[in-house]
Write a protein that holds these residues in place. Structure first.
Motif, PDB file in Angstrom:
ATOM      1  N   ILE A  65      40.799  44.178  37.034  1.00  0.00           N
ATOM      2  CA  ILE A  65      41.471  43.342  37.709  1.00  0.00           C
ATOM      3  C   ILE A  65      40.288  42.751  38.804  1.00  0.00           C
ATOM      4  CG2 ILE A  65      43.023  43.495  39.783  1.00  0.00           C
ATOM      5  CD1 ILE A  65      44.632  45.438  37.923  1.00  0.00           C
ATOM      6  N   ILE A  66      39.880  43.431  39.772  1.00  0.00           N
ATOM      7  CA  ILE A  66      38.740  43.428  40.766  1.00  0.00           C
ATOM      8  C   ILE A  66      37.791  42.577  40.752  1.00  0.00           C
ATOM      9  CG2 ILE A  66      37.560  44.554  42.475  1.00  0.00           C
ATOM     10  CD1 ILE A  66      39.015  46.563  42.155  1.00  0.00           C
ATOM     11  N   LEU A  67      37.106  42.727  39.471  1.00  0.00           N
ATOM     12  CA  LEU A  67      36.072  41.671  39.012  1.00  0.00           C
ATOM     13  C   LEU A  67      36.495  40.371  39.152  1.00  0.00           C
ATOM     14  CD1 LEU A  67      33.455  44.528  37.986  1.00  0.00           C
ATOM     15  CD2 LEU A  67      34.059  43.148  40.116  1.00  0.00           C
ATOM     16  N   PRO A  68      37.305  40.082  38.338  1.00  0.00           N
ATOM     17  CA  PRO A  68      37.632  39.365  37.461  1.00  0.00           C
ATOM     18  C   PRO A  68      38.299  38.044  38.656  1.00  0.00           C
ATOM     19  CG  PRO A  68      38.504  40.000  35.897  1.00  0.00           C
ATOM     20  CD  PRO A  68      37.887  41.119  36.985  1.00  0.00           C
ATOM     21  N   ILE A  69      39.007  38.492  39.527  1.00  0.00           N
ATOM     22  CA  ILE A  69      39.547  37.360  40.874  1.00  0.00           C
ATOM     23  C   ILE A  69      38.773  37.834  41.981  1.00  0.00           C
ATOM     24  CG2 ILE A  69      40.688  38.121  42.699  1.00  0.00           C
ATOM     25  CD1 ILE A  69      43.087  39.585  41.133  1.00  0.00           C
ATOM     26  N   LEU A  70      37.273  38.508  41.920  1.00  0.00           N
ATOM     27  CA  LEU A  70      36.404  38.398  42.969  1.00  0.00           C
ATOM     28  C   LEU A  70      35.199  36.992  42.357  1.00  0.00           C
ATOM     29  CD1 LEU A  70      35.279  41.870  44.155  1.00  0.00           C
ATOM     30  CD2 LEU A  70      36.778  39.493  45.657  1.00  0.00           C
ATOM     31  N   GLN A  71      35.425  36.796  41.242  1.00  0.00           N
ATOM     32  CA  GLN A  71      34.493  36.369  40.856  1.00  0.00           C
ATOM     33  C   GLN A  71      34.527  34.474  41.085  1.00  0.00           C
ATOM     34  OE1 GLN A  71      34.822  35.230  36.313  1.00  0.00           O
ATOM     35  NE2 GLN A  71      33.109  34.179  36.091  1.00  0.00           N
ATOM     36  N   GLY A  72      33.388  34.088  41.872  1.00  0.00           N
ATOM     37  CA  GLY A  72      32.983  33.397  42.493  1.00  0.00           C
ATOM     38  C   GLY A  72      33.450  33.296  43.424  1.00  0.00           C
ATOM     39  N   HIS A  73      33.546  34.906  44.218  1.00  0.00           N
ATOM     40  CA  HIS A  73      33.778  34.447  45.757  1.00  0.00           C
ATOM     41  C   HIS A  73      32.769  35.910  46.581  1.00  0.00           C
ATOM     42  CE1 HIS A  73      37.229  31.936  45.558  1.00  0.00           C
ATOM     43  NE2 HIS A  73      37.566  33.293  44.955  1.00  0.00           N
ATOM     44  N   LEU A  74      31.918  36.328  45.975  1.00  0.00           N
ATOM     45  CA  LEU A  74      31.360  37.154  46.429  1.00  0.00           C
ATOM     46  C   LEU A  74      30.237  36.318  47.131  1.00  0.00           C
ATOM     47  CD1 LEU A  74      30.839  39.731  43.708  1.00  0.00           C
ATOM     48  CD2 LEU A  74      31.848  40.085  45.653  1.00  0.00           C
ATOM     49  N   PRO A  75      29.348  37.038  48.387  1.00  0.00           N
ATOM     50  CA  PRO A  75      30.286  38.226  48.967  1.00  0.00           C
ATOM     51  C   PRO A  75      30.937  37.808  49.760  1.00  0.00           C
ATOM     52  CG  PRO A  75      28.080  37.304  50.191  1.00  0.00           C
ATOM     53  CD  PRO A  75      28.235  37.346  49.059  1.00  0.00           C
ATOM     54  N   LEU A  76      31.758  38.452  49.743  1.00  0.00           N
ATOM     55  CA  LEU A  76      33.595  38.407  50.455  1.00  0.00           C
ATOM     56  C   LEU A  76      33.509  39.111  51.419  1.00  0.00           C
ATOM     57  CD1 LEU A  76      36.041  37.066  50.769  1.00  0.00           C
ATOM     58  CD2 LEU A  76      36.673  39.021  48.690  1.00  0.00           C
ATOM     59  N   LYS A  77      34.015  38.197  52.634  1.00  0.00           N
ATOM     60  CA  LYS A  77      34.260  39.360  54.275  1.00  0.00           C
ATOM     61  C   LYS A  77      35.511  39.390  54.581  1.00  0.00           C
ATOM     62  CE  LYS A  77      29.235  38.934  55.933  1.00  0.00           C
ATOM     63  NZ  LYS A  77      28.260  38.124  56.802  1.00  0.00           N
ATOM     64  N   ILE A  78      36.086  40.267  54.650  1.00  0.00           N
ATOM     65  CA  ILE A  78      36.950  40.942  55.388  1.00  0.00           C
ATOM     66  C   ILE A  78      37.406  40.615  57.037  1.00  0.00           C
ATOM     67  CG2 ILE A  78      39.973  41.922  55.195  1.00  0.00           C
ATOM     68  CD1 ILE A  78      38.348  42.679  53.432  1.00  0.00           C
ATOM     69  N   ARG A  79      38.477  39.406  57.793  1.00  0.00           N
ATOM     70  CA  ARG A  79      37.655  39.703  59.555  1.00  0.00           C
ATOM     71  C   ARG A  79      38.861  40.557  59.602  1.00  0.00           C
ATOM     72  NH1 ARG A  79      35.271  37.681  63.592  1.00  0.00           N
ATOM     73  NH2 ARG A  79      33.933  36.422  61.943  1.00  0.00           N
ATOM     74  N   LEU A  80      39.044  41.611  60.820  1.00  0.00           N
ATOM     75  CA  LEU A  80      39.663  42.373  61.052  1.00  0.00           C
ATOM     76  C   LEU A  80      40.585  41.430  62.353  1.00  0.00           C
ATOM     77  CD1 LEU A  80      42.040  44.097  61.345  1.00  0.00           C
ATOM     78  CD2 LEU A  80      40.840  45.826  62.261  1.00  0.00           C
ATOM     79  N   LYS A  81      41.251  40.404  62.687  1.00  0.00           N
ATOM     80  CA  LYS A  81      41.365  39.793  63.555  1.00  0.00           C
ATOM     81  C   LYS A  81      43.121  40.050  64.173  1.00  0.00           C
ATOM     82  CE  LYS A  81      40.607  35.466  65.941  1.00  0.00           C
ATOM     83  NZ  LYS A  81      39.821  34.457  65.931  1.00  0.00           N
ATOM     84  N   GLY A  82      44.032  40.156  65.287  1.00  0.00           N
ATOM     85  CA  GLY A  82      45.126  39.596  65.411  1.00  0.00           C
ATOM     86  C   GLY A  82      45.875  41.591  65.519  1.00  0.00           C
ATOM     87  N   LEU A  83      47.160  41.017  66.111  1.00  0.00           N
ATOM     88  CA  LEU A  83      47.852  42.492  65.797  1.00  0.00           C
ATOM     89  C   LEU A  83      49.312  41.907  65.445  1.00  0.00           C
ATOM     90  CD1 LEU A  83      47.129  43.565  69.779  1.00  0.00           C
ATOM     91  CD2 LEU A  83      45.876  44.193  67.240  1.00  0.00           C
ATOM     92  N   SER A  84      50.369  43.068  64.675  1.00  0.00           N
ATOM     93  CA  SER A  84      51.651  42.879  63.905  1.00  0.00           C
ATOM     94  C   SER A  84      51.472  44.160  64.661  1.00  0.00           C
ATOM     95  CB  SER A  84      51.577  42.240  63.659  1.00  0.00           C
ATOM     96  OG  SER A  84      52.871  41.668  63.127  1.00  0.00           O
TER      97      SER A  84
END
Length: 280
Positions: free
Chosen positions: A125-144
């Protein structure tokens, strides 16, 4: 006894405190399979009624994110004197994480099996989805928040988004992981059937509220158990208005953890792992 009568089998169960298999003896292969299926249904049903012992997490405790979170906490406490809001409601910076799903693992064998599932998920699951997107950064922004009334909040959380063109990748991975564990019988139907995992990073939770009579409140999960009967919401309208677009920074997505919430913290202050899969 009812199962034996209904399925015309003899079911041998280890005595309490003893290890061993459940042995099913029957006159036909079908009768044994029926008894086994019904026992599995009882186990799954019982599991879903238990408090969760593990959860799948993506650490969001990068040092820069922790620093910005601490600044957010201090500013909120100074600038937003809201009803019900106090310092103890904020999660520890070292424990910031994105929650994917929770489960109850009843013994070491199940912990080993869940670790195997997560390892399999990395390749399937993880590596096939990540293919072509590395390095991937996640931004933590905004509230709910989790409910419909901003003046009666129990959980305030941060929103996550991928940097660059990798939009929707984390959602795909989270959904895939929940489906993977649901099909193995380790997650609730609701977590799978609701469609998409709600991606969130808990920042404030009223279950963490300190009990003035409790002298050992370092662990938020311990606080959660101790405060169930006296949970009190807080008025988050000022916080949402002043910090709606607060940017906590980015974290590089390099691992997924099978985490334990109710044990002593690790040396880094994060939840101790039963299993970690990484791709650095």
């Amino acid at each position: 006894m009812r199962l034996e009568r209904d399925t015309k089998t003899n079911i041998k169960i280890p005595r309490p405190g003893q290890d061993g298999d459940v042995v099913i003896l029957g006159p036909t292969e079908q009768s044994v399979k029926t008894a086994r299926r019904r026992i599995n249904m009882i186990v799954v049903s019982t599991r879903m009624k238990q408090k969760f012992t593990h959860f799948i997490s993506i650490p969001m405790n990068d040092p820069d994110v922790q620093k910005r979170f601490e600044e957010f906490r201090e500013r909120v406490l100074q600038e937003c004197p809201c009803r019900g809001l106090e310092r103890s409601l904020f999660i520890l910076p070292s424990k910031l994480h994105l929650t994917v799903g929770v489960m109850c693992l009843m013994d070491n064998e199940e912990r080993l099996f869940a670790s195997k599932l997560l390892t399999e998920a990395k390749e399937k699951i993880i590596l096939p989805i990540l293919q072509g997107h590395l390095p991937l950064k996640i931004r933590l922004k905004g509230l709910s928040y989790m409910n419909d009334d901003p003046s009666q909040i129990d959980v305030l959380y941060g929103l996550v988004q991928e940097e660059g063109s990798s939009q929707g990748v984390i959602q795909q991975i989270a959904d895939g992981l929940v489906q993977h564990f649901y099909r193995a019988g380790f997650m609730k139907d609701s977590e799978y059937e609701r469609g998409n995992v709600k991606l969130h990073v808990t920042l404030i939770n009223t279950r963490y509220r300190e009990d003035p009579d409790d002298t050992n409140l370092e662990n938020e999960e311990t606080k959660s158990q101790n405060t169930k009967k006296r949970r009190e919401t807080f008025d988050g309208r000022d916080v949402l208005q002043k910090f709606a677009d607060y940017d906590f920074g980015t974290v590089e997505f390099t691992s997924v953890h099978l985490s334990q919430p109710r044990v002593a913290l690790g040396a880094d202050g994060y939840y101790p792992p039963t299993c970690i899969v990484s791709w650095q």
